[in-house]
Design a protein around this motif. Structure first.
Motif, short mmCIF file in Angstrom:
data_model
loop_
_atom_site.label_atom_id
_atom_site.label_comp_id
_atom_site.label_asym_id
_atom_site.label_seq_id
_atom_site.Cartn_x
_atom_site.Cartn_y
_atom_site.Cartn_z
N MET A 288 28.07 -5.10 -23.76
CA MET A 288 27.22 -5.98 -22.82
C MET A 288 27.89 -6.31 -21.86
O MET A 288 28.90 -6.77 -21.51
CB MET A 288 26.57 -7.14 -23.94
CG MET A 288 25.69 -5.95 -24.91
SD MET A 288 24.97 -7.44 -25.50
CE MET A 288 23.33 -7.95 -25.84
N PRO A 289 27.13 -7.58 -21.04
CA PRO A 289 28.03 -7.24 -19.38
C PRO A 289 27.88 -8.69 -19.59
O PRO A 289 27.91 -9.33 -18.35
CB PRO A 289 26.84 -7.07 -18.25
CG PRO A 289 25.59 -7.12 -18.80
CD PRO A 289 25.95 -6.18 -20.20
N PHE A 290 28.96 -9.32 -20.36
CA PHE A 290 29.86 -10.66 -20.37
C PHE A 290 31.04 -11.18 -20.01
O PHE A 290 31.43 -12.41 -19.79
CB PHE A 290 29.42 -11.14 -21.88
CG PHE A 290 28.67 -11.06 -23.04
CD1 PHE A 290 27.11 -11.01 -22.33
CD2 PHE A 290 28.47 -10.79 -24.15
CE1 PHE A 290 25.94 -11.56 -23.13
CE2 PHE A 290 27.76 -10.60 -24.84
CZ PHE A 290 26.23 -11.14 -24.30
N GLY B 247 32.06 -4.95 -15.91
CA GLY B 247 31.52 -6.39 -16.90
C GLY B 247 31.39 -5.67 -17.69
O GLY B 247 31.24 -6.99 -18.73
#
Lengths: 370, 370
Positions: free
Chosen positions: A227-229, A242
């Motif tokens: 997940m792009p955190f 990311g």
DNA sequence: CTTCTTAAGCTCGGATGTAGAGCATATTCT
DNA sequence: AGAATATGCTCTACATCCGAGCTTAAGAAG
């Protein structure tokens, strides 16, 4: 099917040694039906009774329900980056035997062959009592049981060779299965919705909702590490940018410290996290902050009762609890801040994936026993 | 309990007008048991039979199973930022009556009173046939039925007043319920795992796994708009930074265009998205890119069969499909890119929340009817 | 128009599982 | 020792379901 018989076996599996009277109350049957049920399942060699510990209170003493000494068994298998292991597990989760061996520098197919040989030996010892197998692997398993483990450089390893026979066959990602174990036997027992996250090389996990692991449409759910955190300028081996995993695992620590990417990112990370020197501690704090911030996002979206951390997540939680907690609280929606779901270390530790493989295989087996 | 009777009612609810013979095959009972079942449930005024359309092929014609004309009903209610509405819904999902009214500038308590009065009137008309209520609201509902809707500036509005009687009472977030509706009656029918996202003022949604909506431990799951996929420098009204919702909704468009925050962000966003002028189109494209990137993250983590978009998400998908798709594919894990889960517009549109309230209340009611 | 074929519904007997009442049993408390 | 309590066993009644054999209602074939 969910017959009373299956329900009773499930109760015994969840709480081996439960008293006969308690079990009857839990599944909501009277004493008459209990007599019939226990008799039938005992005769089928699925459960046995022992005199049970004295309760101390008045009344006729009851018996304890335990797995039958000739009852069905599951071969629970885990393959990690260091070793493989096979446990023979009875109803209730207890292991009757364990075989393990270091991977050395075997190929994937060689390891599968070694595990298959171990399972065969156990099958000659325990015979047809072994009804199925659960396998935890550090990678993804496709529907046709081909394993890809990028961390080990294994591609298209055929797991079916381990268990040529009919019966239960469950294979899954180690982090996903660890989530199952944590919710059935670990820190998340009793939670209605539990989120387990496991940091190793990358980050995975799973949501367990009412005891059921959410595996997704392709069995590939739980890849929260993608997940792009994270930092949108960092490219992940998966091809995207990311990814959260690249901000919290050993590769993140190496990047922050200006080190080469380590050969064994897990041992490397353990070393860095354990170090008290300023530079490693700062890198650890940064990774912990990234971990806490991402957990907050997942809690906002998934609303678990609690979060458990396994693998390096346990180390990060021990080394930098304040950084995790601060980022976690800052990222939560306002209404959650007062009473946030706790972030707890996994209680099963490195045994989580194996225990989860046993759990999921037993869950599958229990639906087929009547 | 999952008796054959409940199973049969569920089949009729999912496919009203199903033939008696098909229904029997679906639940796996023989003709003898079917006679008994249909007779019993017809006598209980839960279902009725009609002569059914001729099949054209040989054999004795069967009948179609439909809701009984005096059968139980559900009051399905939705409250949006513009109006409230109450439908009376029979088994199978058809509405027998609809009442609706604009909110005007009523307070939350006044709206609840108006809805309660409408429900009371319907109860005098339909009597005890109305067995429960499902309510979709644009906010969060706590366990004790207090509603907070920041978009409407409502705090602690007591929903219990709508339905003072015993029976089924289901209340939930509009996006969550729309997800249920989409999976039962809309674009996600047949998906094993479906992700629905709804952009209005903010972004919400839900995962539906095997027909069950994942509501989380507090019933607050699905707040995907508060996952930190957005710009970490933008503060969200929830108190956190970088919330995804702030990157895709009307407030994001206003920020990108240098406008004031609009009074009605939904109508504002519809206008901007529909515009073909360069500046609004660029803002729309930016929001679409943020939407696609976030969807990719959720797909990586949750592994749905497909993704459905409702509310402004439908508009964004129509206006800037290429931007959504490009960001979506770029954010997916490598192995998903070849065959990514499709992103589809919601087919129920603005009726989704109401339909979902009906679905969830009916699901709850069906487990209590025998 | 009659007879055949096909699909479906009805009836009945047998099997299964369960609830509940009444009685039997094994312990602790007084 | 007798009362209180909790549990287990036996037996009857009931609901549900399956399957076999028969009946019913349509289209197809002649």
């Amino acid at each position: 099917m969910t017959t009373r018989a299956t329900e009773l076996l499930r109760v015994i599996h969840a709480r081996p040694g439960v008293t006969r009277a308690d079990a009857a109350r839990l599944i909501g049957v009277g004493t008459g039906a209990t007599t019939e049920l226990v008799g039938r399942l005992g005769h089928a060699e699925l459960l046995a009774e022992t005199p049970a510990a004295p309760s101390g209170s008045r009344g006729r003493p009851t018996t304890a329900l335990i797995p039958h000494p000739r009852g069905p068994l599951i071969a629970a298998t885990s393959i990690t980056h260091e070793q493989w292991r096979v446990d023979v597990v009875e109803l209730g989760g207890a292991a009757l035997a364990t075989v393990r061996e270091d991977l050395g520098d075997r190929t994937g197919d060689e390891v599968v062959a070694a595990v298959g040989a171990a399972v065969s030996r156990l099958r000659t010892e325990y015979g047809d009592r072994i009804r199925g197998i659960g396998i935890a692997v550090p990678g993804t398993v496709s529907r046709d049981l081909m394993l890809d483990a990028s961390n080990l450089n294994w591609r298209n390893v055929d797991l079916a060779a381990i268990w040529p026979k009919a019966g239960i066959f469950v294979a899954g990602n180690d982090a996903t299965l660890a989530a199952s174990a944590e919710s059935h036997r670990g820190a998340a027992v009793g939670a209605s919705v539990a989120l387990h996250l496991r940091v190793e090389a990358g980050l995975g996990g799973a949501v367990v909702d009412g005891g059921r692991v959410l595996v997704g449409a392709l069995g590939a759910a739980g890849e929260f590490g993608h997940m792009p955190f994270g930092d949108p300028t960092v490219e992940c081996p998966c091809g995207a940018y990311g990814c959260w995993g690249t901000a919290v695992d050993g590769s993140a620590l190496a990047r922050l410290l200006g080190h080469h990417q380590p050969r064994d990112p897990i041992s490397y990370a353990r070393r860095i996290i354990a170090s008290t020197d300023p530079a490693p501690a700062a890198a650890t704090a940064t990774a912990a902050t990234a971990l806490g911030r991402g957990i907050a996002g997942l809690v906002n979206g998934l609303d678990p009762d609690l979060v458990t951390l396994g693998g390096l997540g346990t180390d990060l939680l021990a080394a930098a609890p304040a950084h995790i907690d601060q980022a976690y609280r800052a990222g939560l929606m306002g209404f959650r801040r007062e009473n946030p779901p706790p972030i707890l270390p996994s209680t099963l530790g490195d045994d989580g994936p194996l225990a989860g493989a046993a759990e999921e295989a037993w869950t599958a087996l229990l639906t087929t026993l009547v």
